[in-house]
Enzyme design. Structure first.
Site, mmCIF file in Angstrom:
data_model
loop_
_atom_site.group_PDB
_atom_site.id
_atom_site.type_symbol
_atom_site.label_atom_id
_atom_site.label_comp_id
_atom_site.label_asym_id
_atom_site.label_seq_id
_atom_site.Cartn_x
_atom_site.Cartn_y
_atom_site.Cartn_z
ATOM 1 N N ASP A 74 16.634 0.067 -9.054
ATOM 2 C CA ASP A 74 16.467 -1.335 -9.452
ATOM 3 C C ASP A 74 16.556 -1.409 -10.969
ATOM 4 O O ASP A 74 17.177 -0.540 -11.587
ATOM 5 C CB ASP A 74 15.136 -1.873 -8.922
ATOM 6 C CG ASP A 74 15.209 -3.330 -8.522
ATOM 7 O OD1 ASP A 74 15.294 -4.179 -9.425
ATOM 8 O OD2 ASP A 74 15.192 -3.624 -7.319
ATOM 9 N N HIS A 113 12.300 -7.302 -12.212
ATOM 10 C CA HIS A 113 12.553 -7.170 -10.778
ATOM 11 C C HIS A 113 12.161 -5.794 -10.244
ATOM 12 O O HIS A 113 11.533 -5.676 -9.186
ATOM 13 C CB HIS A 113 14.035 -7.450 -10.506
ATOM 14 C CG HIS A 113 14.384 -7.623 -9.063
ATOM 15 N ND1 HIS A 113 14.742 -6.569 -8.253
ATOM 16 C CD2 HIS A 113 14.440 -8.730 -8.279
ATOM 17 C CE1 HIS A 113 15.017 -7.028 -7.034
ATOM 18 N NE2 HIS A 113 14.837 -8.334 -7.017
ATOM 19 N N SER A 275 14.201 -9.052 -1.416
ATOM 20 C CA SER A 275 13.948 -7.982 -2.392
ATOM 21 C C SER A 275 12.507 -7.504 -2.301
ATOM 22 O O SER A 275 12.206 -6.367 -2.666
ATOM 23 C CB SER A 275 14.235 -8.482 -3.807
ATOM 24 O OG SER A 275 15.614 -8.560 -4.052
#
Length: 435
Positions: A74, A113, A275
């Site tokens: 990520d 994220h 996600s």
């Protein structure tokens, strides 16, 4: 889906700060005796509804993920948050712009994220019963930072392939990919990279994607055979309209709305998207691998999908919206599930053989003895070069000369016949009397 700060969580935290912890309260029955009140539940833990609703708290009685490594491919896991202390054991950057240890967030928009994803998988909390805790709080994390779009100097397909190889080579038991390309096809370089993970017994968990972000159907890597694709549901267990999508490759569904996440700077946010559903399932895979170290990746995936609770409005099993159903961590860890010999989510190796026109299997060995044939006699070698426009010896001898002989003879015979005919006519004319 990119998260936003959660007002509900902020209110809970404010309430916690106001109420404090243990407060002595006099006993009404005996005013001379002071008793300590039960501490208020931590608002952050209370907001993590998926821990109880999806059997995670019950699964902790058997396993908390010890001894398992989860690779988070990520935007990088932040260094600062206390929730990650002792959790991240290694990392790297494949984007060309991040830190060598993968701990510097990559991307101005998506930088947090990776931390949000990691916190759902294996955050440690801020205390024994406080702060955000991941599904597998004793698992180890590998931080592999990638960049999306212009935030990287390396092509995206190359980043993912490099990240897969690095994760496997550094001991990953589970790989989490909370990303999508929005296209069903994938770069051919991913064939070998994902096969490398499967051949090394790694469980690969992938987010299905979100309608709210433009994903109407699952895209790669969620379309790659062998990965465990995760769809999203709301707090009531119904398919999320914005924070999920559909597709025949979906394996299971998990919460994707009203999730919490720890940002790279330590701030707590509320966010939505598959996600977040994916690392919840990646954490459950870590719980299963820790509780059953004898199981290979195919059987870990099989336990997760076979113990899932079928959704009430599912039309089939597997269903294009929910897959095999809503995950149940306790059942995945504790239930008696028959073993399998192949990954129930498909075989990438077979897919490559069919669609990439891979090398065919070796030719079969002949069963009969071959017969040796005598070689043909060698061709005559021309003695000198000749022009194809001039007649050869053979054409003169067997073609041109006989043809000329027959032609001349025919002409002579024709002339002789003509002369004889004339003489006969003249002779007849001389014998005829005149009048």
């Amino acid at each position: 889906m990119i998260a936003r700060a959660g007002a509900a969580v902020a209110a809970l935290l404010a309430a916690f700060l106001l109420t404090g912890a243990a407060v002595p309260v006099p006993d009404v029955a005996d005013p001379d005796v002071e008793v300590e009140a039960t501490p208020e539940p931590d608002p952050v833990r209370s907001a993590q509804y998926w821990l109880d609703d999806y059997g995670i708290s019950d699964a902790w009685k058997t396993s908390r993920g010890a001894g398992v490594r989860i690779a988070i491919i990520d935007t990088g896991i932040g260094r600062g948050p206390v929730e990650f202390q002792g959790a991240v054991v290694d990392g790297t950057d494949v984007s060309g712009v991040g830190a060598d240890d993968g701990r510097t967030p990559v991307g101005a928009v998506d930088g947090d994220h990776g931390s949000w994803v990691a916190s759902l998988a294996a955050a440690r909390g801020t205390g024994e019963d406080t702060g955000m805790i991941g599904v597998a709080p004793e698992a180890q994390l590998l931080s592999i930072s990638v960049g999306f779009g212009a935030s990287a100097t390396v092509p995206f397909s190359e980043q993912i392939a490099d990240a897969m190889y690095w994760a496997v080579d550094h001991g990953a038991d589970v790989i989490n990919l909370s990303l999508t390309t929005n296209m069903p096809d994938w770069d051919q370089s991913w064939d070998d990279a994902f096969l490398y993970a499967f051949d090394h017994d790694v469980v690969v968990v992938v987010a299905a994607g979100n309608r709210g972000s433009g994903t109407s159907r699952v895209g790669a890597p969620a379309t790659i055979p062998g990965v465990l694709t995760v769809a999203g549901v709301d707090r009531d267990g119904e398919a999320s309209v914005e924070a999920s999508t559909q597709g025949i490759t979906i394996g299971v569904a998990a919460p994707s709305e009203q999730l919490l996440g720890v940002s790279a700077d330590g701030d707590l946010v509320e966010w939505s998207g598959t996600s977040g559903a994916a690392p919840i399932v990646a954490g459950i895979a870590a719980l299963v691998r820790s509780a059953h170290p004898e199981l290979d990746a195919a059987n870990v995936i099989n336990r997760i999908i076979r113990t899932a609770d079928p959704a009430e409005d599912a039309t089939a099993v597997p269903d294009p919206i929910y897959g095999y159903g809503l995950v149940d961590a306790a059942a995945a860890v504790e239930a008696d599930v028959p073993s399998v010999t192949a990954n129930p989510m498909g075989s990438l190796k077979d897919w490559i053989r069919l669609y990439r026109r891979a090398d065919a299997t070796p030719a079969p060995t002949p069963t009969s003895t071959p017969i040796a044939l005598d070689p043909l006699p060698p061709a005559d070698v021309p003695t000198r070069a000749t022009s194809p426009l001039l007649p050869s010896r053979e054409t003169l001898l067997y073609g041109s000369v006989p043809l000329m002989g027959f032609t001349v003879g025919g002409i002579l015979i024709g002339l002789g016949v003509t002369a004889a005919v004339r003489r006969i006519r003249l002779a007849r004319a001389s014998r005829t009397p005149s009048r």
